[in-house]
Design a protein around this motif. Structure first.
Motif, PDB file in Angstrom:
ATOM      1  N   THR A  12       0.861  -1.191   0.000  1.00 27.95           N
ATOM      2  CA  THR A  12       0.000   0.000   0.000  1.00 27.95           C
ATOM      3  C   THR A  12       0.897   1.240   0.000  1.00 27.95           C
ATOM      4  O   THR A  12       2.123   1.131   0.089  1.00 27.95           O
ATOM      5  N   ASP A  13       0.282   2.414  -0.065  1.00 31.82           N
ATOM      6  CA  ASP A  13       1.071   3.657  -0.051  1.00 31.82           C
ATOM      7  C   ASP A  13       1.327   4.160   1.365  1.00 31.82           C
ATOM      8  O   ASP A  13       1.938   5.205   1.561  1.00 31.82           O
ATOM      9  N   ILE A  14       0.839   3.443   2.334  1.00 28.26           N
ATOM     10  CA  ILE A  14       0.995   3.907   3.725  1.00 28.26           C
ATOM     11  C   ILE A  14       2.465   3.849   4.135  1.00 28.26           C
ATOM     12  O   ILE A  14       3.119   2.809   3.983  1.00 28.26           O
ATOM     13  N   PRO A  15       3.026   4.982   4.610  1.00 22.39           N
ATOM     14  CA  PRO A  15       4.437   4.968   5.024  1.00 22.39           C
ATOM     15  C   PRO A  15       4.635   4.029   6.211  1.00 22.39           C
ATOM     16  O   PRO A  15       3.862   4.059   7.167  1.00 22.39           O
ATOM     17  N   MET A  16       5.664   3.184   6.125  1.00 18.44           N
ATOM     18  CA  MET A  16       5.899   2.227   7.207  1.00 18.44           C
ATOM     19  C   MET A  16       6.447   2.928   8.440  1.00 18.44           C
ATOM     20  O   MET A  16       7.239   3.840   8.336  1.00 18.44           O
ATOM     21  N   ARG A  17       6.033   2.438   9.600  1.00 16.83           N
ATOM     22  CA  ARG A  17       6.479   3.061  10.848  1.00 16.83           C
ATOM     23  C   ARG A  17       7.578   2.252  11.528  1.00 16.83           C
ATOM     24  O   ARG A  17       7.812   2.407  12.716  1.00 16.83           O
TER      25      ARG A  17
END
Ligand code: TPP
Ligand code: SF4
Lengths: 261, 360
Positions: A12-17
C-alpha cells in the motif's frame, strides 16, 4: 519512455512506521513483490502476528488477518483448509514463532500444512522493548538478560530451521539474511520458491530471515548489520535445510548449499 | 425432518451442528466431550467438510479464527480446562466480530477437577470468559433434543450479529441417550452466501482486513461502543426462557440445564401434593431473562435457586429480583447432582418458613 523499475503494487502507499534500519520493511517489500510477480496478489491471504509487524495488514496490499501472539500457523491452517486454492502465509517474529507459538509451528510443519511461514529472526522481542527471545544469542544483552544471556540461567538459543528439518513434514526450509544486497536477492528468491511450492500444493514451507533490530539492540543500523554478519550467521548458518529432492538434483553444483559454520 | 431417532447428547450436538451447516471442526480430546470430535472425524468428511485434531485447545480455537474469517460455519468443543485455554482466542473472535460456535461440556473443577457433571463454568460463560469487554451468546439445553437443535439457533445468532455463540451443557446431557427430532431442514453449506466481510483474496481496492484492535487514540473506545450496541440489541431481541405455573405460585423453582430438569421433576411432584410451585428456566444464559424475574419479583414471595455450582447462577437471579422477593439456594458442586426428591424436600422446608437455605 521505458519503465525500468516500478514500486510493487503489492504494498500500500501507507508509510511504514518501522525504525530506521529495521529488517521488517525490507522483507515486507520482498513478500509483496513475490506474490505480485507470481500473479496471485488477488488470491493471497496473509496472517499478521503480534510483534512489531502487527501492522503488516496496513502495508501488505492484500486480504489480511491479524491474530493472537504465536498462533499464525494455526490461523493460516484454518484459512488454507477452507480455501485450498489461495496462497496463505503467516508472517512471524522469533518470540511469536519460536517461543509462545512453538507448538503451532512444529505441528503445522509436522502436518506438512500447505502454508508458508515468513519468519523474522531478530534475536529479540522488538515490540515489547527488547526482552530476551528464544533466539537471543549467548552473551547477548537484553532487558531481561541485562548481563548477557547465559546457559545456566537461560539455556541455548533455538535454531528453528535445523529443528524443523528433523521432521518429515516440511518441504522447503531456508535461512537467509537481508544485511546486504546479495542477501536481499537470495531472500527474495527463497520467498518466491516457498510460495511456488505452496501453489503447487507440495506442503509446508518456511523462510527464516536473520534480521536486525537496531533499536532494541542499542546499535546504529550499520552496527546492527555487522552483528547479523559476525555474530548471528555463525550460530544460525545460512542455507537450505530442506528442499524437494528433484529440485536439489536439478540445481547446478555451484549453487549447492554451503552452510557457513 | 420429523423422524425421531435415539441419540447420545454429544452426538446429537455434533449432528445438529453439521445439519446447521458446520463444515469445519478443530478440537482436542478431553472427557466428557470426546464423542463430539470423534463423531465429527467421520461425519464432516462425508459432507466435504474438514475435521482437524489440533495439537492443543489453543491451536484449535485459532484454527477456528482463520476458518471463521473466510466465512465458514465452524465449530469447536471442549470441557472446562480446555475452554479456559481457548478464552484468548474467543476474545479475539469477539473483538474481530467473527461468528464461531462452540460447546463446553462442563466437568467438575477447579483445576483438573473431575469428569463428573457440573455447572461450575457459569461465570466464565456468561461474563465473556476471556479478557476485555465482550459477551458471547450462551444457550443451555436441558435435553438431548435441545442439544440437537440449539446449534442451528447458535449459528443464526452468530452470523446475524457476528459474535461467538456457545452451548453450555454437562456430562449428563452429553452422555445420556434420548429421542431426538431435528426441527429444521438441513442447511446446504455450499448454498450459503459468502458474507461480504469474509477473506477470500481480493483486488487491492477492495481488500478486507480482519483484526481485533485499533491503536489510534480513542479508536478502541469507539470499537467497544460498537460492540456494545450489538450486545444491547441482542439483549432486547434474543432472550429465551421457559416459565411454567408461575401464576399464583407460592414458590418459584429455578435452574438451567440439568438443574432445570431436576426442578421440573420437583415441581411436578410438589403440585401433585397440592403445593403451589412454579418454575422458570433460562434457555439463554446470556442474554439473561431478567424481565421475567423482575416481573414476578415482589408478587411471588420466594424463589428457590438450584445449581450444580457454589452460587454462580444465583447472582443473576439476585440481580434481576433486586431484593423484592426472598431467594433461597440449593447448591451442589463438582459432581454433586441433586435429585427431584431432594429439591422438593428443600422446597417444602422453604415454604414452611425454614431459613437454612436463605441466600438473600
Ligand atoms: C499472549 C500474549 N503474551 C504477550 C504479549 C506481548 N507481546 C507482544 S509482541 C511480543 C514479542 C514480539 O517479539 P517477536 O515475536 O520476536 O517480534 P518482533 O517484535 O521482534 O518483530 C510480546 C511478548 C501478547 N501480545 N500476547
Ligand atoms: S523495534 Fe526493532 S524490530 Fe521493531 S521496528 Fe524497531 S528495529 Fe524493527
Amino acid at each position: 519512455m521505458k519503465i525500468v523499475f516500478e514500486q510493487t503494487k503489492g504494498l500500500t502507499d501507507i508509510p511504514m512506521r518501522y525504525c530506521p534500519g529495521c529488517g521488517h520493511g525490507v522483507v515486507h517489500r520482498l513478500v509483496a513483490e513475490c506474490y505480485e510477480e507470481l500473479g496471485v496478489q488477488e488470491n493471497t491471504i496473509g496472517v499478521a502476528p503480534v510483534g512489531c509487524s502487527v501492522f503488516a495488514d496496513e502495508y501488505l496490499n492484500i486480504d489480511m488477518i491479524q491474530g493472537a501472539h504465536g498462533r499464525g500457523p494455526a490461523i493460516a491452517t484454518g484459512i488454507k483448509r477452507n480455501l485450498p486454492d489461495k496462497l496463505a502465509f503467516s508472517y512471524q517474529g522469533d518470540g511469536d514463532l519460536a517461543s509462545i507459538g512453538a507448538a503451532e509451528t512444529l505441528h503445522a510443519a509436522a502436518r506438512s500444512e500447505n502454508i508458508t511461514i515468513i519468519f523474522i529472526n531478530n534475536a529479540i522481542y522488538g515490540m515489547t522493548g527488547g526482552q530476551m527471545a528464544p533466539t537471543t544469542l549467548l552473551g547477548m544483552r537484553s532487558t531481561t538478560s541485562p548481563a548477557g544471556r547465559t546457559v545456566a540461567a537461560n539455556g541455548y538459543p533455538i535454531r528453528v530451521c535445523e529443528l524443523l528439518a528433523a521432521l518429515d513434514g516440511p518441504v522447503y526450509l531456508e535461512r537467509t539474511t537481508v544485511d546486504k544486497p546479495a542477501g536481499v536477492v537470495k531472500t527474495r528468491k527463497a520467498i518466491k520458491r516457498a510460495f511456488q511450492y505452496q501453489l503447487e500444493g507440495r506442503g509446508f514451507t518456511l523462510v527464516e530471515i536473520l534480521s536486525q533490530c537496531p533499536t532494541d539492540w542499542g546499535m546504529t543500523p550499520l552496527q546492527s548489520l555487522e552483528r547479523v554478519r559476525n555474530e548471528m550467521t555463525p550460530y544460525f548458518p545460512l542455507g537450505i535445510y530442506k528442499e524437494p529432492e528433484d529440485d536439489k538434483k536439478a540445481r547446478p553444483k555451484k549453487d549447492a548449499v554451503k552452510k557457513e559454520s | 425432518m420429523s423422524e425421531r431417532i435415539l441419540m447420545k447428547g454429544n452426538e446429537a450436538l455434533a449432528e445438529g451442528a453439521v445439519r446447521a451447516g458446520c463444515r469445519f471442526f478443530a478440537g482436542y480430546p478431553i472427557t466428557p466431550q470426546n464423542e463430539i470430535p470423534e463423531y465429527m472425524s467421520w461425519r464432516l468428511p462425508e459432507t466435504g467438510g474438514t475435521f482437524l485434531q489440533a495439537e492443543s485447545e489453543v491451536s484449535a480455537i485459532n484454527m477456528l479464527f482463520g476458518a471463521a474469517a473466510v466465512g465458514r460455519r465452524v465449530m469447536t468443543s471442549s470441557s472446562s480446562p480446555g475452554i479456559s485455554l481457548k478464552q484468548e482466542g474467543i476474545s479475539y473472535c469477539a473483538s474481530a466480530e467473527l461468528p464461531i460456535f462452540y460447546a463446553n461440556i462442563v466437568r467438575g473443577g477447579p483445576g483438573l477437577g473431575n469428569i463428573a457433571p457440573s455447572q461450575g463454568d457459569y461465570f466464565q460463560s456468561t461474563r465473556g470468559g476471556g479478557h476485555g469487554d465482550y459477551r458471547v451468546f450462551v444457550m443451555a439445553p436441558k435435553s438431548v433434543d435441545e442439544m440437537a437443535n440449539f446449534p442451528r439457533i447458535c449459528y443464526d445468532i452468530a452470523f446475524k450479529y457476528r459474535i461467538p455463540a456457545m452451548v453450555l451443557a454437562d456430562g449428563i446431557l452429553g452422555q445420556m441417550m434420548e429421542p431426538v427430532t431435528f426441527d429444521f431442514d438441513p442447511v446446504e453449506a455450499d448454498s450459503l452466501s459468502i458474507p461480504d466481510w469474509a477473506l477470500r483474496g481480493s483486488k487491492p481496492e477492495e481488500r478486507r482486513v480482519v483484526k481485533s484492535f485499533d491503536l489510534r487514540p480513542g479508536k478502541m473506545e469507539e470499537w467497544n461502543y460498537r460492540l456494545e450496541k450489538k450486545y444491547d440489541e441482542i439483549k432486547a431481541e434474543e432472550v429465551r426462557y421457559e416459565a411454567i405455573n408461575t401464576d399464583g405460585a407460592d414458590l418459584i423453582l429455578t435452574g438451567y440445564g440439568t438443574s432445570a430438569r431436576i426442578c421440573e421433576t420437583a415441581m411436578a411432584q410438589g403440585r401433585k401434593e397440592g403445593l403451589k410451585i412454579g418454575y422458570i428456566r433460562p434457555i439463554t444464559l446470556w442474554p439473561f431473562p431478567t424481565r421475567i424475574f423482575r416481573d414476578l419479583a415482589g408478587k411471588i414471595g420466594k424463589f428457590l435457586v438450584v445449581e450444580m455450582s457454589l452460587g454462580q447462577y444465583v447472582e443473576d437471579v439476585q440481580l434481576s429480583i433486586n431484593g423484592r422477593s426472598e431467594i433461597y439456594l440449593h447448591k451442589r458442586p463438582a459432581g454433586g447432582i441433586p435429585t427431584g426428591e431432594e429439591v422438593l424436600e428443600v422446597a417444602k422446608k422453604v415454604l414452611s418458613g425454614d431459613k437454612s437455605k436463605f441466600y438473600v
